[in-house]
Design a protein around this motif. Sequence first.
Motif, short mmCIF file in Angstrom:
data_model
loop_
_atom_site.label_atom_id
_atom_site.label_comp_id
_atom_site.label_asym_id
_atom_site.label_seq_id
_atom_site.Cartn_x
_atom_site.Cartn_y
_atom_site.Cartn_z
N VAL A 176 -6.60 10.63 -3.90
CA VAL A 176 -6.71 10.66 -2.45
C VAL A 176 -6.30 9.30 -1.89
CG1 VAL A 176 -8.24 10.96 -0.48
CG2 VAL A 176 -8.55 12.37 -2.52
N ILE A 177 -5.25 9.29 -1.06
CA ILE A 177 -4.79 8.09 -0.37
C ILE A 177 -5.37 8.14 1.04
CG2 ILE A 177 -2.79 6.77 0.42
CD1 ILE A 177 -2.91 7.06 -2.60
N GLY A 178 -5.99 7.06 1.50
CA GLY A 178 -6.62 7.05 2.79
C GLY A 178 -5.65 6.99 3.96
N LYS A 179 -6.20 6.79 5.14
CA LYS A 179 -5.44 6.67 6.38
C LYS A 179 -4.91 5.24 6.53
CE LYS A 179 -6.13 7.00 11.41
NZ LYS A 179 -7.12 7.32 12.48
N ASN A 180 -3.67 5.12 7.06
CA ASN A 180 -3.08 3.81 7.33
C ASN A 180 -3.01 2.96 6.06
OD1 ASN A 180 -1.96 1.69 8.92
ND2 ASN A 180 -4.01 0.79 9.18
N VAL A 181 -2.39 3.53 5.04
CA VAL A 181 -2.23 2.87 3.75
C VAL A 181 -0.74 2.71 3.45
CG1 VAL A 181 -2.55 3.13 1.25
CG2 VAL A 181 -4.41 3.70 2.82
N THR A 190 -3.18 5.69 -9.63
CA THR A 190 -3.99 6.46 -10.59
C THR A 190 -5.39 6.73 -10.08
OG1 THR A 190 -4.73 4.44 -11.71
CG2 THR A 190 -2.70 5.47 -12.51
N LYS A 191 -5.82 6.01 -9.03
CA LYS A 191 -7.18 6.17 -8.49
C LYS A 191 -7.11 6.24 -6.97
CE LYS A 191 -9.38 3.61 -12.27
NZ LYS A 191 -10.23 2.45 -12.63
N ASP A 192 -8.16 6.77 -6.35
CA ASP A 192 -8.22 6.87 -4.89
C ASP A 192 -8.04 5.50 -4.24
OD1 ASP A 192 -8.80 9.48 -5.48
OD2 ASP A 192 -10.84 9.46 -4.64
N ILE A 193 -7.38 5.50 -3.07
CA ILE A 193 -7.15 4.29 -2.29
C ILE A 193 -7.80 4.48 -0.92
CG2 ILE A 193 -5.43 2.74 -1.30
CD1 ILE A 193 -5.35 2.72 -4.33
N PRO A 194 -8.66 3.54 -0.49
CA PRO A 194 -9.35 3.71 0.80
C PRO A 194 -8.42 3.46 1.98
CG PRO A 194 -9.89 1.59 -0.15
CD PRO A 194 -9.08 2.32 -1.18
N ASP A 195 -8.94 3.69 3.18
CA ASP A 195 -8.18 3.48 4.41
C ASP A 195 -7.77 2.01 4.58
OD1 ASP A 195 -8.83 6.13 4.93
OD2 ASP A 195 -10.27 5.67 6.52
N ASN A 196 -6.69 1.81 5.35
CA ASN A 196 -6.34 0.50 5.92
C ASN A 196 -6.11 -0.58 4.87
OD1 ASN A 196 -6.83 1.57 8.63
ND2 ASN A 196 -9.01 1.39 8.13
N ILE A 207 -3.92 -5.17 -2.54
CA ILE A 207 -3.58 -6.59 -2.40
C ILE A 207 -3.81 -7.12 -0.98
CG2 ILE A 207 -1.90 -6.53 -4.28
CD1 ILE A 207 0.29 -6.59 -2.03
N LYS A 208 -4.06 -6.22 -0.03
CA LYS A 208 -4.18 -6.66 1.35
C LYS A 208 -4.94 -5.61 2.15
CE LYS A 208 -1.32 -8.12 5.30
NZ LYS A 208 0.08 -8.31 5.78
N GLU A 209 -5.78 -6.08 3.07
CA GLU A 209 -6.43 -5.19 4.02
C GLU A 209 -5.60 -5.13 5.31
OE1 GLU A 209 -9.10 -3.49 3.20
OE2 GLU A 209 -9.35 -4.49 1.27
N LEU A 210 -5.59 -3.97 5.96
CA LEU A 210 -4.86 -3.79 7.22
C LEU A 210 -5.85 -3.55 8.35
CD1 LEU A 210 -2.01 -1.39 6.00
CD2 LEU A 210 -1.87 -3.87 6.32
N MET A 211 -5.45 -3.96 9.55
CA MET A 211 -6.26 -3.67 10.73
C MET A 211 -6.27 -2.16 10.97
SD MET A 211 -7.61 -6.35 12.08
CE MET A 211 -7.96 -5.77 13.75
#
Length: 215
Positions: A176-181, A190-196, A207-211
């Motif tokens: 599961v890939i989050g929103k705004n990724v 290989t693993k879920d990626i959170p939002d932003n 490697i970086k957080e997004l607004m």
Amino acid sequence: MLIVGAKGFAKEVLQVVQQLNQLENLVFFDDLNEDIKGNLFENFPILKTPADAVEYFKTLDNRFTIGIGNPALRKKLYDKFILFGGGFTSVISPLADIGFYDVQIGQGTNILSGAILSNSVKLGMGCIIYYNSIITHDCNVGDFVEISPNATLLGRCKVGSFSQIGANATILPDVVIGKNVIIGAGSVVTKDIPDNCVAVGTPAKIIKELMPLDF
């Protein structure tokens, strides 16, 4: 049809419209670039003002699609041109290979030549599905997502709205890939990626957080 934008991705959309033989009354819209004026490729008028777009929708054709690649900007342009009276329209290449069963494609989605969509695939509105990308069975893609050339989404994975999957990236099954990724080119997720956030590498790491987006 009106294509929003007259550079870059708008030219890719033009090629699909050519394949579909839907060039009648085709125009582009660009109110930002002063170096673009007159007719694109000496054939297609470039509208320059909102009043031009409103008049076009009223008198010639109310369909529009977006020829600009940034997911958040695509959403803002969608909102703008809906207010002008346009109807958001998908442009799908006849050279794409799309499953016959349980495929849902949201309005305004652009699918380019060589893309492969299996059965039971759901695409939200305003997506870009680029050349030779592969979306396999039971994948769910949100609104205004960009799937870059040769990217692969494997079974049952999900991609949140406004995300970008880089060229040659692979999303493994059930991820599961989050929103705004943003998933970097060539990455293997290989693993879920959170939002932003931005994730790159094999396996992909953040490697970086997004607004967060404001919509």
